[in-house]
Design an enzyme around this catalytic site. Structure first.
Site, short mmCIF file in Angstrom:
data_model
loop_
_atom_site.label_atom_id
_atom_site.label_comp_id
_atom_site.label_asym_id
_atom_site.label_seq_id
_atom_site.Cartn_x
_atom_site.Cartn_y
_atom_site.Cartn_z
N LYS A 64 11.03 6.92 -8.24
CA LYS A 64 9.74 6.25 -8.10
C LYS A 64 8.59 7.20 -8.45
O LYS A 64 7.64 6.84 -9.13
CB LYS A 64 9.59 5.76 -6.66
CG LYS A 64 8.99 4.39 -6.55
CD LYS A 64 9.03 3.90 -5.13
CE LYS A 64 8.94 2.40 -5.15
NZ LYS A 64 8.95 1.80 -3.84
N LEU A 110 -3.57 -6.36 3.65
CA LEU A 110 -3.60 -6.79 2.25
C LEU A 110 -2.56 -7.86 2.00
O LEU A 110 -1.53 -7.92 2.69
CB LEU A 110 -3.35 -5.59 1.32
CG LEU A 110 -1.99 -4.89 1.32
CD1 LEU A 110 -0.94 -5.63 0.51
CD2 LEU A 110 -2.13 -3.49 0.79
N PHE A 122 -3.94 -22.01 4.95
CA PHE A 122 -2.52 -22.15 4.64
C PHE A 122 -2.06 -23.58 4.90
O PHE A 122 -1.25 -23.85 5.77
CB PHE A 122 -1.71 -21.16 5.49
CG PHE A 122 -1.64 -19.79 4.89
CD1 PHE A 122 -2.76 -19.20 4.34
CD2 PHE A 122 -0.45 -19.10 4.84
CE1 PHE A 122 -2.73 -17.95 3.78
CE2 PHE A 122 -0.39 -17.83 4.27
CZ PHE A 122 -1.52 -17.26 3.74
N ALA A 176 1.35 -27.83 0.99
CA ALA A 176 2.78 -28.05 1.20
C ALA A 176 3.60 -27.18 0.25
O ALA A 176 3.17 -26.89 -0.86
CB ALA A 176 3.10 -29.52 0.96
N CYS A 207 6.72 -9.86 4.81
CA CYS A 207 5.96 -9.73 6.06
C CYS A 207 6.18 -10.88 7.05
O CYS A 207 6.69 -10.65 8.14
CB CYS A 207 4.48 -9.58 5.75
SG CYS A 207 4.15 -8.02 4.90
N LYS A 265 5.55 -15.40 -4.19
CA LYS A 265 4.22 -15.95 -4.49
C LYS A 265 3.82 -15.49 -5.89
O LYS A 265 4.48 -14.60 -6.44
CB LYS A 265 3.19 -15.51 -3.44
CG LYS A 265 2.97 -14.00 -3.43
CD LYS A 265 2.19 -13.53 -2.26
CE LYS A 265 0.73 -13.88 -2.35
NZ LYS A 265 -0.09 -13.16 -1.36
P1 NAD Z 1 7.92 -1.01 0.48
O1 NAD Z 1 9.34 -1.18 0.85
O2 NAD Z 1 7.38 -1.66 -0.74
O3 NAD Z 1 7.58 0.55 0.35
C1 NAD Z 1 7.97 1.52 1.28
C2 NAD Z 1 8.14 2.83 0.56
O4 NAD Z 1 8.40 3.85 1.53
C3 NAD Z 1 9.30 2.85 -0.42
O5 NAD Z 1 8.86 3.29 -1.69
C4 NAD Z 1 10.27 3.87 0.18
O6 NAD Z 1 11.01 4.59 -0.78
C5 NAD Z 1 9.32 4.76 0.96
N1 NAD Z 1 9.96 5.52 2.02
C6 NAD Z 1 10.86 5.11 2.95
N2 NAD Z 1 11.21 6.14 3.75
C7 NAD Z 1 10.54 7.22 3.33
C8 NAD Z 1 10.49 8.57 3.74
N3 NAD Z 1 11.22 9.01 4.76
N4 NAD Z 1 9.67 9.41 3.08
C9 NAD Z 1 8.93 8.97 2.04
N5 NAD Z 1 8.94 7.71 1.60
C10 NAD Z 1 9.73 6.84 2.22
O7 NAD Z 1 7.11 -1.46 1.76
P2 NAD Z 1 5.64 -2.14 1.81
O8 NAD Z 1 5.71 -3.56 1.37
O9 NAD Z 1 4.67 -1.21 1.17
O10 NAD Z 1 5.39 -2.16 3.38
C11 NAD Z 1 5.17 -0.98 4.13
C12 NAD Z 1 4.76 -1.38 5.54
O11 NAD Z 1 3.51 -2.10 5.49
C13 NAD Z 1 5.74 -2.33 6.23
O12 NAD Z 1 5.77 -2.04 7.60
C14 NAD Z 1 5.13 -3.69 6.01
O13 NAD Z 1 5.48 -4.62 7.00
C15 NAD Z 1 3.65 -3.38 6.07
N6 NAD Z 1 2.80 -4.31 5.32
C16 NAD Z 1 3.21 -4.79 4.12
C17 NAD Z 1 2.38 -5.67 3.42
C18 NAD Z 1 2.83 -6.24 2.11
O14 NAD Z 1 2.23 -7.22 1.68
N7 NAD Z 1 3.85 -5.71 1.46
C19 NAD Z 1 1.13 -6.03 3.94
C20 NAD Z 1 0.73 -5.49 5.15
C21 NAD Z 1 1.57 -4.62 5.85
#
Ligand code: NAD
Length: 463
Positions: free
Chosen positions: A35, A163, A261, A264, A272, A335
């Protein structure tokens, strides 16, 4: 301000780039080497795409990389060195029992603590910000892990992210709210300095305790998920009664207390809502036992799972059997404007159609890679995968199809070339999982049309 963001997924990458855009110096860290190589190659102009699809993100990342305010590394020691604020933005997927899996968060907490020890003889006080969605009280877990490993000064702040994928850059640059959970004045003032560029007349920073902040995130997602389930229940009933949910909605939406939201569809998906409601169910079960409150939350998930399959009995009734039928599926993300396929209705439809003996021709505007990978993880599907093909364009999926399921409201699917569809398809039949097609066109071109919240139209089979 020098900051580190650990995790370069949908949250970490976008928020990291947004902080860089307001002149903070940001180092993003990920444990997945590929990545980081991908991100660096993009920034150096060696490739065109980012690991995630988000409108405007390529510009934001490239500009800030070029201005030397944004960098990417696998080396957490390098990122933590000199950083005043360190964000944890790693995934918190569901465990089997619905609780949030905190393995990544705990691992990162330990890595940060070790990196703090490595920093220097005169360590800098750090604020460790939990941006991952974590169950109430996780701030204590993170605090204890770090405190057990280092004697350097730090505080843990809870700063949930709101977000929405597909509009993540907009949401980060102009957040709907900035929630900062801390009981420490020094940490609060640093967070205020960090977020100051994002404040405006409408957006202020809301300070509260850690646990309040953690709970805001779960409560928000559960409200929204409940609204989706309730909407679909109303839409399903409208259709069965012969009412048109889109018309009903025009009346309902005049009440400003009803939210957004209310359209339908085939239920919510993504990374999430499903996991966060499941986690709240798990937390509630520990505090309240088997009460009506708990049943209510469980029903949100159950109704949503059922909604993803809402077309299947109707398709079986229409076709007699799905065995041997060729069905097209348009859209496999959860989505539009994202390449995230987690828990999507489109993948669910593909799976159920294959298991019922149908052949599926799918099309996904963001590409087929993530979908094929997700489907390959399902052992039950292995013997059926030869009946699945992904087309390179939306019309390619329609050749000889006896029906098309619209599972995502990508713009291309809203007003397709109906004439072309009719020529390509063996039978002009649309299952509109997002209620986006203008039914007048279905009548004009002679389609059979099935939607979630509107009465069936049988213009093809009646002739
Ligand atoms: P994701 O899975 O897209 O990304 C997480 C990243 O963390 C991955 O690239 C992974 O390789 C990395 N990672 C994991 N362990 C690691 C470590 N030990 N060291 C370094 N990197 C590491 O997740 P996301 O969608 O970005 O979500 C992250 C958090 O934010 C979650 O808790 C999620 O619920 C929350 N969140 C997500 C959204 C969304 O729309 N995706 C919105 C709000 C909150």
């Amino acid at each position: 301000m020098k900051i580190a963001v650990i995790g370069t997924g949908y949250v970490g990458l976008v928020q990291g780039a947004a902080f860089a855009d307001v002149n903070h110096s940001v180092t993003c860290v990920d444990k997945v080497k590929e990545k980081i190589i991908h991100l660096n190659e993009f920034c150096e102009g060696k490739r065109n795409d980012l690991p995630i699809l988000e409108p405007d993100l390529p510009r934001l990342v490239k500009e800030n990389y070029d201005k030397k305010r944004l960098s990417f590394t696998t080396d957490i020691n390098e990122a933590v060195k000199g950083a005043k604020v360190i964000f944890i933005a790693v995934g918190t997927p569901s465990n089997e029992d619905g609780s949030a899996n905190l393995t990544h968060v705990k691992n990162v907490a330990l890595d940060i603590a070790k990196a703090m020890n490595y920093e220097s003889e005169t360590p800098i006080y750090k604020i460790i910000v939990n941006k991952s969605t974590v169950p109430p009280n996780t701030y204590k877990v993170v605090h204890d892990i770090i405190a057990s490993e280092t004697r350097n000064g730090f505080d843990v702040v809870s700063n949930p992210e709101f977000l929405a994928e597909g509009r993540a850059v907009k949401d980060c640059l102009r957040p709907s709210r900035i929630i900062v959970g801390t009981s420490n004045a020094k940490a609060a003032s640093k967070m205020e300095e960090l977020y100051a560029p994002f404040k405006d007349r409408e957006v202020s920073i809301m300070f509260m305790s850690n646990i309040d902040a953690e709970m805001v995130k779960y409560a928000s997602n559960t409200y929204l998920a409940a609204q989706v389930s309730l909407t679909n229940a109303m839409a399903n009933l409208s259709r069965e009664l012969g009412a048109d949910w889109r018309k009903v909605l025009e009346g309902v939406k005049k009440d400003v207390r009803v939210g957004r939201f209310v359209y339908a569809g085939l239920g919510f998906g993504g990374s999430c809502f499903p996991k966060d409601v499941r986690e709240l169910i798990h937390t509630m079960s520990m505090y309240r036992g088997n009460t009506l409150d708990l049943e209510y939350l469980k029903k949100i998930i159950e109704m949503n799972e059922a909604q993803k399959s809402v077309f299947l009995p109707r398709m079986e009734k229409y076709y007699g059997s799905l065995e041997g039928k060729k069905i097209a599926v348009w859209g496999t993300t959860f989505k539009p404007e994202t390449n995230d396929v987690r828990e999507s209705a489109g993948l669910h439809m593909i799976k159920e159609l294959l298991l019922r003996g149908a052949s599926v021709a799918a099309y996904e505007p963001s590409g087929s890679e993530h979908s094929l990978f997700a489907l390959s993880l399902d052992e039950n599907l292995k013997p059926h995968m030869e009946r699945l093909a992904f087309a390179h364009d939306m019309y390619g999926a329609l050749k000889e199809a006896e029906g098309v399921v619209i599972a995502v409201e990508w713009n291309d699917f809203r007003n397709p070339d109906f004439e072309k569809m009719k020529k390509l398809m063996k039978a002009p039949v649309v299952f509109d999982g997002k209620d986006i097609i203008n039914t007048r066109h279905m009548e004009d071109y002679g389609f059979d049309y099935f939607s979630v919240g509107r009465p069936d139209l049988l213009c093809f089979s009646k002739n």
